[in-house]
Design a protein around this motif. Structure first.
Motif, mmCIF file in Angstrom:
data_model
loop_
_atom_site.group_PDB
_atom_site.id
_atom_site.type_symbol
_atom_site.label_atom_id
_atom_site.label_comp_id
_atom_site.label_asym_id
_atom_site.label_seq_id
_atom_site.Cartn_x
_atom_site.Cartn_y
_atom_site.Cartn_z
ATOM 1 N N THR A 7 16.920 60.632 33.980
ATOM 2 C CA THR A 7 15.617 61.356 35.211
ATOM 3 C C THR A 7 14.715 60.176 35.491
ATOM 4 O O THR A 7 14.062 59.354 34.150
ATOM 5 N N TRP A 27 20.681 66.751 28.186
ATOM 6 C CA TRP A 27 19.420 66.196 28.462
ATOM 7 C C TRP A 27 18.909 65.694 27.403
ATOM 8 O O TRP A 27 18.147 67.015 27.239
ATOM 9 N N PHE A 84 16.937 63.088 39.351
ATOM 10 C CA PHE A 84 17.793 62.494 38.650
ATOM 11 C C PHE A 84 18.726 61.400 39.258
ATOM 12 O O PHE A 84 18.805 61.414 40.280
ATOM 13 N N LEU A 108 21.114 62.045 31.081
ATOM 14 C CA LEU A 108 21.686 63.565 31.587
ATOM 15 C C LEU A 108 23.102 62.895 31.730
ATOM 16 O O LEU A 108 23.823 61.477 32.262
#
Length: 463
Positions: free
Chosen positions: A414, A439, A402, A424
């Motif tokens: 991501t 997520w 990330f 996220l």
């Protein structure tokens, strides 16, 4: 060195030259932590210049990887989009709907060669002819239907970059790729120290010299000559640009990542190799690939690949095998054999683990086990980045990585691994502690719960 790797490499090369009956064979291994290893065996066929490290061979379609890099430079500079039809940039009499991406991945359906029997006449069309004769070339498959290798497609791409940059493809490949990487032995024309290329008779030990051809307007598909040393460096660049081109003078590392992602398999039932954006991808087992290209021209075969992934792979590992026989496939197989041997016999040194700074304060409450979709997922901080891993998958599966999204302090992107590209999102309590995440829009919680938000441990079945 233990196992004497150079001696093992040398024996493998000698065996391949003998088994394949290759008049001259030149091989090089490149890696960031060793001096280059170069070895030659056989006879150049050139009485004035015996076979050696500086002997030049035709590399054929490895040239396409140079053209692909020129195309991606244009994309990165905003001169084209990969999904642009070529008619947006070139005046063509037919097939103008073919996109740049489809041509790079050999999925545009173009016939293999330009119009005419050029391998009978040994006369290639000129730059202008390549485009002017497109209406005489077939679209042998529907656009995007499947992989079909096309020299014509890459000839068109070469004319495309020449039009966008001004000048010729030959000027551009020299100024924008060959010179910045220091590939001093890579040229458009054969110098005096070039090997003679042969067709070797299948039923005797006779060999016939093949004619040298100039590809003219098809040069972007196969014109270049080079040495094994230069091509091993090129293979290393394609696989690991951070070691071969750390300043990104030729192409950004992220762009090469994009080129290496498979766009198609080459056979629908045998997934033995694939094609990215101008690059061949050869799977070598779990999470290990060889990326590069093969080449064949009258009297010559060549391979240049770099290795990615797997334990013990040194930075910048590339291999090139160049041979003066147009019909010997051992030349192409040897490149992959030597890359595997290099890791087996002389793996990269194991770096000791060292204490590093802790995770930033704003991410520390994330670390540890969570649950999403009823399954565990573990977040951790290693190598200066937040990552996530499913604990029930094999340890060699790469984690999700990330990066923070600029201007959004509680949102990360991501960038690789599972759910690449997805966001996220962090939710904090009044103290600033992360208590929930989302997520790819799925809820991530510290306790295992159902999609209705109820804890799994509460049950809920009414007996």
């Amino acid at each position: 060195m233990e196992n004497h790797p150079p001696a093992r490499y040398e024996r493998a090369v000698r065996q391949a030259q003998a088994d394949g009956r290759v008049p001259a064979l030149a091989v090089a291994l490149h890696r960031a932590d060793r001096e280059p290893w170069v070895f030659t065996v056989g006879d150049s066929g050139n009485s004035d210049h015996p076979l050696g490290a500086d002997t030049r061979f035709r590399i054929g379609s490895i040239t396409k990887t140079f053209t692909a890099v020129l195309v991606m430079q244009c994309r990165d500079d905003g001169l084209l989009g990969l999904d642009d039809p070529i008619a947006k940039h070139l005046q063509v009499p037919a097939h103008g709907d073919a996109t740049v991406r489809r041509l790079l991945s050999h999925t545009a359906g173009f016939q293999r060669e330009p119009y005419g029997d050029i391998w009978d006449t040994l006369r290639s069309p000129g730059d202008d002819e390549v485009l002017a004769q497109l209406d005489r070339a077939e679209r042998v498959l529907p656009n995007g239907r499947r992989y079909h290798y096309s020299n014509l497609g890459f000839a068109v791409l070469g004319q495309l970059v020449a039009k966008l940059r001004g000048g010729t493809w030959a000027e551009l490949v020299t100024e924008r790729v060959i010179e910045p990487l220091g590939l001093r032995a890579t040229t458009l024309q054969p110098p005096a120290q070039s090997a003679v290329g042969y067709v070797v008779d299948d039923f005797s030990d006779a060999a016939r010299p093949e004619p040298r051809t100039d590809l003219g307007g098809v040069s972007p598909a196969g014109q270049l000559w080079s040495t094994a040393g230069d091509m091993a460096t090129w293979g290393a660049f394609l696989a690991d640009p951070a070691s071969a081109d750390p300043q990104g003078r030729v192409l950004a590392a992220a762009t090469l990542d994009e080129m290496r992602f498979p766009a198609t398999v080459t056979h629908e039932a045998l997934w033995l190799d694939g094609f990215g954006l101008g690059l061949i991808i050869e799977p070598q087992g779990r999470f290990v690939t060889h990326v590069g290209h093969d080449g064949a021209m009258p009297g010559f075969r060549a391979s240049a690949y770099g290795r990615r992934g797997g334990e013990g792979v040194p930075a910048g590992l590339g291999c090139a095998v160049l041979g003066s026989s147009g019909g010997s496939r051992v030349i192409n197989e040897l490149a992959h054999d030597l890359l595997r041997l290099a890791v087996e016999l002389d793996p990269a040194e194991v770096r000791p683990w060292r204490i590093a700074p802790p995770a930033p304060q704003e991410y520390r409450s994330i670390l540890g086990p969570w649950y999403s979709e009823g399954s565990p997922v573990v977040f951790s901080w290693h190598g200066g980045a937040l990552q996530a891993r499913l604990p029930d998958v094999a340890a060699d599966v790469p984690p999700s990585m990330f990066e923070p999204v600029a201007g959004q302090p509680d949102v990360l992107r991501t960038v690789s691994g599972r759910e690449a590209g997805e966001l996220l999102r962090l939710t904090r309590d009044e103290s600033g502690r992360v208590v929930r995440m989302h997520w790819a829009t799925y809820r991530v919680t510290r306790v295992q719960d159902g999609f209705d938000g109820g804890a799994a441990s509460d049950g809920g079945f009414d007996a």
